[in-house]
Design a protein around this motif. Structure first.
Motif, PDB file in Angstrom:
ATOM      1  N   UNK A   1     -31.512 -61.982  19.013  1.00 28.31           N
ATOM      2  CA  UNK A   1     -30.889 -61.664  17.709  1.00 28.31           C
ATOM      3  C   UNK A   1     -29.584 -60.896  18.066  1.00 28.31           C
ATOM      4  N   UNK A   2     -28.639 -60.776  16.833  1.00 26.67           N
ATOM      5  CA  UNK A   2     -27.525 -60.130  17.040  1.00 26.67           C
ATOM      6  C   UNK A   2     -27.238 -59.176  15.814  1.00 26.67           C
ATOM      7  N   UNK A   3     -26.825 -57.984  16.314  1.00 27.50           N
ATOM      8  CA  UNK A   3     -26.356 -57.054  15.345  1.00 27.50           C
ATOM      9  C   UNK A   3     -25.045 -57.241  15.252  1.00 27.50           C
ATOM     10  N   UNK A   4     -24.685 -57.952  14.226  1.00 24.22           N
ATOM     11  CA  UNK A   4     -23.048 -58.411  14.349  1.00 24.22           C
ATOM     12  C   UNK A   4     -22.145 -58.066  13.375  1.00 24.22           C
ATOM     13  N   UNK A   5     -20.994 -58.049  13.636  1.00 23.20           N
ATOM     14  CA  UNK A   5     -19.790 -57.663  12.613  1.00 23.20           C
ATOM     15  C   UNK A   5     -19.137 -58.911  12.658  1.00 23.20           C
ATOM     16  N   UNK A   6     -18.851 -59.471  11.392  1.00 20.94           N
ATOM     17  CA  UNK A   6     -18.092 -60.629  11.210  1.00 20.94           C
ATOM     18  C   UNK A   6     -17.036 -60.233  10.514  1.00 20.94           C
ATOM     19  N   UNK A   7     -15.699 -60.587  10.942  1.00 18.94           N
ATOM     20  CA  UNK A   7     -14.534 -60.049  10.317  1.00 18.94           C
ATOM     21  C   UNK A   7     -13.400 -61.237  10.246  1.00 18.94           C
ATOM     22  N   UNK A   8     -12.666 -61.249   9.079  1.00 17.12           N
ATOM     23  CA  UNK A   8     -12.061 -62.265   8.629  1.00 17.12           C
ATOM     24  C   UNK A   8     -10.546 -61.759   8.438  1.00 17.12           C
ATOM     25  N   UNK A   9      -9.313 -62.266   8.538  1.00 15.52           N
ATOM     26  CA  UNK A   9      -8.025 -61.731   8.354  1.00 15.52           C
ATOM     27  C   UNK A   9      -7.156 -62.999   8.501  1.00 15.52           C
ATOM     28  N   UNK A  10      -5.926 -62.656   8.120  1.00 16.64           N
ATOM     29  CA  UNK A  10      -4.998 -63.792   7.821  1.00 16.64           C
ATOM     30  C   UNK A  10      -3.744 -63.056   8.411  1.00 16.64           C
ATOM     31  N   UNK A  11      -2.861 -64.133   8.632  1.00 19.72           N
ATOM     32  CA  UNK A  11      -1.566 -63.814   9.105  1.00 19.72           C
ATOM     33  C   UNK A  11      -0.334 -63.690   7.860  1.00 19.72           C
ATOM     34  N   UNK A  12      -0.348 -64.766   7.159  1.00 18.03           N
ATOM     35  CA  UNK A  12       0.581 -64.622   6.196  1.00 18.03           C
ATOM     36  C   UNK A  12       0.069 -65.797   5.161  1.00 18.03           C
ATOM     37  N   UNK A  13      -0.301 -64.990   3.841  1.00 18.34           N
ATOM     38  CA  UNK A  13      -0.981 -65.620   2.720  1.00 18.34           C
ATOM     39  C   UNK A  13       0.026 -65.894   1.713  1.00 18.34           C
ATOM     40  N   UNK A  14       0.349 -67.055   1.352  1.00 15.71           N
ATOM     41  CA  UNK A  14       1.309 -67.501   0.070  1.00 15.71           C
ATOM     42  C   UNK A  14       0.592 -67.843  -1.282  1.00 15.71           C
ATOM     43  N   UNK A  15      -1.086 -67.897  -0.830  1.00 16.22           N
ATOM     44  CA  UNK A  15      -1.773 -68.094  -2.033  1.00 16.22           C
ATOM     45  C   UNK A  15      -2.211 -67.061  -2.979  1.00 16.22           C
ATOM     46  N   UNK A  16      -3.270 -67.184  -3.645  1.00 19.71           N
ATOM     47  CA  UNK A  16      -3.539 -66.050  -4.469  1.00 19.71           C
ATOM     48  C   UNK A  16      -4.722 -65.531  -4.153  1.00 19.71           C
ATOM     49  N   UNK A  17      -5.724 -66.161  -3.421  1.00 15.89           N
ATOM     50  CA  UNK A  17      -7.164 -65.493  -2.956  1.00 15.89           C
ATOM     51  C   UNK A  17      -7.608 -66.460  -1.879  1.00 15.89           C
TER      52      UNK A  17
ATOM     53  N   UNK B   1     -16.734 -62.784  15.405  1.00 13.60           N
ATOM     54  CA  UNK B   1     -18.129 -62.399  15.231  1.00 13.60           C
ATOM     55  C   UNK B   1     -18.020 -61.595  16.494  1.00 13.60           C
ATOM     56  N   UNK B   2     -18.561 -60.205  16.585  1.00 14.49           N
ATOM     57  CA  UNK B   2     -18.810 -59.570  17.788  1.00 14.49           C
ATOM     58  C   UNK B   2     -20.129 -58.866  17.396  1.00 14.49           C
ATOM     59  N   UNK B   3     -21.095 -58.681  18.511  1.00 14.82           N
ATOM     60  CA  UNK B   3     -22.262 -57.924  18.033  1.00 14.82           C
ATOM     61  C   UNK B   3     -22.982 -57.607  19.438  1.00 14.82           C
ATOM     62  N   UNK B   4     -24.001 -56.574  19.092  1.00 19.86           N
ATOM     63  CA  UNK B   4     -24.973 -56.158  20.142  1.00 19.86           C
ATOM     64  C   UNK B   4     -26.160 -57.317  20.264  1.00 19.86           C
ATOM     65  N   UNK B   5     -26.459 -57.595  21.530  1.00 19.63           N
ATOM     66  CA  UNK B   5     -27.648 -58.494  21.461  1.00 19.63           C
ATOM     67  C   UNK B   5     -28.860 -57.881  21.841  1.00 19.63           C
ATOM     68  N   UNK B   6     -29.823 -58.273  21.223  1.00 16.16           N
ATOM     69  CA  UNK B   6     -31.149 -57.529  21.209  1.00 16.16           C
ATOM     70  C   UNK B   6     -32.271 -58.720  21.518  1.00 16.16           C
ATOM     71  N   UNK B   7     -33.290 -58.550  22.497  1.00 14.35           N
ATOM     72  CA  UNK B   7     -34.159 -59.776  22.595  1.00 14.35           C
ATOM     73  C   UNK B   7     -34.069 -60.745  23.480  1.00 14.35           C
ATOM     74  N   UNK B   8     -32.862 -60.711  24.320  1.00 17.08           N
ATOM     75  CA  UNK B   8     -32.766 -61.946  24.708  1.00 17.08           C
ATOM     76  C   UNK B   8     -33.538 -62.021  26.208  1.00 17.08           C
ATOM     77  N   UNK B   9     -34.012 -62.930  26.670  1.00 17.32           N
ATOM     78  CA  UNK B   9     -35.029 -63.219  27.663  1.00 17.32           C
ATOM     79  C   UNK B   9     -34.154 -62.889  28.947  1.00 17.32           C
ATOM     80  N   UNK B  10     -32.912 -63.436  29.066  1.00 18.65           N
ATOM     81  CA  UNK B  10     -32.078 -63.095  30.299  1.00 18.65           C
ATOM     82  C   UNK B  10     -31.744 -61.532  30.332  1.00 18.65           C
ATOM     83  N   UNK B  11     -31.467 -61.060  29.105  1.00 21.33           N
ATOM     84  CA  UNK B  11     -31.374 -59.473  28.994  1.00 21.33           C
ATOM     85  C   UNK B  11     -32.647 -58.405  29.440  1.00 21.33           C
TER      86      UNK B  11
END
Length: 147
Positions: A47-63, A122-132
């Motif tokens: 399972x992942x303790x994750x941070x999801x980030x979204x961002x844009x370069x140049x937006x010409x729309x309203x939302x 998406x970046x995050x810390x991994x917990x509980x992986x069998x390989x880990x």
């Protein structure tokens, strides 16, 4: 698993399996395209303790809106208004715990107009992986640690 970058849109792990990441890359998007998938991946035994980030370069729309699905169910969404005065900082992030054996989809929709480029990370810390767990159980002389 290797530490080499295997390309955009896939969930990847650091060699020690302690961290995971997925990057959509910069994607052009127009309102006419509707909701567009930027990332889709599946977790395994971790399972992942994750941070999801979204961002844009140049937006010409309203939302624009970010949608996050777990196993095809909408888990959360976030919307922003480009015309709002508070829109100056547009590195938006959502912290999530992503369960094992979950298909994750991150998609975006934009209002009128176009976006030169948008991306989702998406970046995050991994917990509980069998390989880990196996890696952490090995001692310095490559013997299994005693419990």
């Amino acid at each position: 698993m290797s530490g080499t970058f295997e390309g955009f849109k896939s969930l990847q792990f650091t060699p020690d399996n302690k961290f995971a990441y997925a990057y959509s890359g910069a994607i052009a998007h127009s309102a006419a395209e509707g909701e567009k998938t930027y990332l889709e991946f599946q977790t395994n035994s971790e399972y992942l303790d994750a941070l999801v980030q979204a961002f844009y370069g140049d937006l010409s729309g309203d939302w624009w809106k970010l949608y996050i699905y777990f196993n095809n169910e909408l888990m959360t969404q976030w919307a922003t208004n480009h015309n709002a005065a508070s829109f100056a900082e547009d590195l938006e992030s959502i912290r999530l715990i992503i369960p094992p054996f979950t298909t994750v989809k991150c998609s975006l929709a934009v209002g009128t107009g176009t976006v030169d480029f948008m991306n989702v990370n998406v970046t995050g810390k991994v917990y509980g992986a069998i390989e880990q767990e196996n890696l952490e159980a090995i001692t310095d002389n490559n013997n299994w640690a005693s419990k």
